[in-house]
Scaffold this active site. Structure first.
Site, short mmCIF file in Angstrom:
data_model
loop_
_atom_site.label_atom_id
_atom_site.label_comp_id
_atom_site.label_asym_id
_atom_site.label_seq_id
_atom_site.Cartn_x
_atom_site.Cartn_y
_atom_site.Cartn_z
CG ASP A 170 34.90 40.28 22.41
OD1 ASP A 170 35.15 39.07 22.50
OD2 ASP A 170 35.75 41.16 22.62
CB ILE A 186 37.07 38.88 32.72
CG1 ILE A 186 36.57 37.47 32.39
CG2 ILE A 186 37.00 39.13 34.23
CD1 ILE A 186 37.40 36.36 32.99
CG HIS A 187 35.68 44.56 31.26
ND1 HIS A 187 36.72 45.31 30.77
CD2 HIS A 187 35.08 43.99 30.19
CE1 HIS A 187 36.74 45.21 29.45
NE2 HIS A 187 35.77 44.41 29.08
NE ARG A 188 39.30 48.15 38.85
CZ ARG A 188 40.34 48.94 38.54
NH1 ARG A 188 41.50 48.38 38.23
NH2 ARG A 188 40.22 50.25 38.55
CD GLU A 246 37.62 37.08 22.47
OE1 GLU A 246 38.53 37.83 22.14
OE2 GLU A 246 36.41 37.43 22.49
CD GLU A 272 43.59 45.40 39.15
OE1 GLU A 272 43.64 44.29 38.59
OE2 GLU A 272 42.70 46.24 38.92
#
Length: 492
Positions: A164, A167-169, A232, A288
């Site tokens: 998979d 997008i992460h911080r 994705e 954010e």
């Protein structure tokens, strides 16, 4: 398609040929707050504090402390740009993505050397320093540290081996350490890391930065549209009509996007949690999407970095969390998901969906609904309930008729002013899980809120009752081609 988009560079070349869509500057910029401070005025838009605006993308050719590196920002910070890059019209983006989910084109292994591995830096090499190798910006003076905001995280489930991308911080914490924040229960890679921890294993991971815009948009799909096991990257393949090419990593048992500008390789370490602001002690993470600087988490996972690879003369890609870029990446996949779900339940009634800039692409949606018969009355509200049930982050839904442009908030508010009465057309659903980053979703804001992230979801039904549609016909203007008189295309 006028130009073939295959990576970040070809996307930037295309934007460079579109009037007013790309600016380059040779003036040196400091990646510590200054770079984002500049782009705030140039083109951030979204929920960024005013003054800001939707403007061109930007390339900084001289980044302080990073000779030879460039930084691109705002590539997707315009719906018009996203549509051009995906070869469609702005109002058709959601439908295009919905079709791509249903017709996936899985990724493949690239043949020959990968562009992302033209230059290789191993963590074991003397002088290896992540912060020097990757020009990750600090968005504001309050940030916990330098953030990688557009890193395509790719990992595989320890049991099923299904992969998979998300997008992460990601915050640089040391010479070979990154923190990664997983929203509880919201992302598949978080579940993979949990399972690896249960097994006492490290989770191999690659972080590809600077990629084809189709990958960035496709990676933002969420369940139930793309359940566990759905890669994705296959959405991006469908959008492009050809598969995304992957390559084996140099130091870990995982794959990376072969034509990325940068790839960070590493492993998520089990049973270790880090405080996001351990180096700055600001108490904050980064700006954010709701427009506020989020609190630093004390429960971030640790990635032990094993290598950084990149193309020659790499281009770092970044975004500002509350900008229009987030609206594009989060909002358009949500539009696609809502459209597909409602279309299956009541075909032909939902004409389009827009997840607005004011909601950061997540909190607010406008549903354009056509009542074709008396029996359709009330079904518009059912469509809103379907959207709420599937996408917990949605807080407000506006329902409008087919003669209202759902992408024009002035037109939506016109419908609210002429087709809406507060005592009969507001539907509230209290005590429902929403999003923890909304500061009003807190018991300290209202005694009706039981826990952080609980909200009152609201439907604003601005549609005309079917029985009264003849009373609400808009002024009928003659349909002409104004280009004959002006020479300009006003029809998008």
């Amino acid at each position: 398609m006028a130009e073939k988009i295959k990576d970040l560079r070809s996307a930037l070349d295309m934007l460079g040929n579109m009037p007013g869509q790309l600016i380059e500057t040779d003036v040196e910029v400091d990646p510590r707050a200054e770079l984002s401070g500049v782009y705030r005025y140039v083109g951030a838009g979204g929920t960024v504090m005013r003054p800001t605006k939707e403007g061109p993308a930007m390339i900084f050719n001289h980044v302080k402390g990073h000779p030879g590196a460039r930084v691109a920002i705002g590539v997707l910070a315009s719906r018009k740009r996203v549509a051009a890059l995906l070869d469609t019209k702005p109002q058709e983006l959601g439908k295009l993505l919905w079709k791509s989910v249903d017709h996936p084109v899985p990724p493949v292994l690239a043949e020959g050397p990968a562009l992302c591995q033209e230059v290789v830096h191993l963590a074991e090499d003397p002088g290896f320093d992540l912060a020097e190798l990757v020009p990750a910006p600090t968005n504001t003076p309050d940030d916990a540290g330098p953030y990688i905001t557009l890193g395509m995280c790719y990992a595989s489930h320890p049991d099923t081996k299904e992969s998979d991308v998300t997008i992460h911080r990601l915050c640089i914490q040391g010479k070979d350490e990154l923190s990664i924040f997983f929203t509880p229960g919201a992302r598949h890679i978080g579940a993979m890391a949990e399972r690896a921890e249960e097994l006492g294993q490290r989770l191999p991971i690659s972080i590809s930065i600077g990629v084809d815009p189709a990958i960035e948009i496709g990676s933002c799909f969420e369940p139930p549209t793309t359940p566990m096991g759905y890669d994705e990257l296959a959405v991006a393949g469908a959008l492009r009509g050809e598969p995304v090419e992957l390559c084996p990593c140099v130091t870990v048992d995982e794959k990376a996007i072969a034509n990325a500008e940068y790839v960070i390789e590493g492993e998520v370490v089990p049973n270790v949690r880090v405080r996001e602001d351990q180096n700055s002690n600001t108490g904050y993470a980064m700006p954010e999407f709701p427009g506020y600087t989020g609190p630093a988490s004390g429960e971030c996972r640790l990635i032990k970095v094993t290598a950084v690879t990149h193309r020659k003369h790499p281009i770092m890609q970044t975004c500002i969390g509350p900008s229009e870029e987030h609206v594009s990446m989060a909002g358009i996949p949500t539009e696609a998901s809502i459209y597909g779900m409602v279309e299956k339940a009541m075909p032909g009634r939902l004409k389009n969906v827009y997840c607005t800039s004011a909601g950061g692409g997540k909190y607010m949606a406008v549903l354009q609904f056509e009542k074709k018969a008396a029996s359709d009355e009330g079904r518009q509200r059912q469509a809103a309930l379907l959207a709420f049930s599937a996408f917990s982050e949605l807080k407000h839904i506006f329902l409008v008729d087919e003669d209202v442009d759902c992408f024009d908030m002035n037109d939506v508010l016109w419908a609210m002013n002429t087709r809406f009465q507060g005592d009969r057309d507001i539907i509230t659903i209290p005590g429902v899980r929403c999003h923890p980053l909304d500061p009003s979703n807190s018991p300290s804001y209202s005694s009706s809120i039981l826990d952080q992230g609980i909200a009152c979801k609201t439907i604003f039904d601005c549609t005309v009752p079917f029985s009264q549609k003849e009373r609400f016909v808009r002024a009928r203007f003659l349909d002409v081609d104004a280009q004959r008189w002006t020479g300009a295309d006003f029809y998008g």
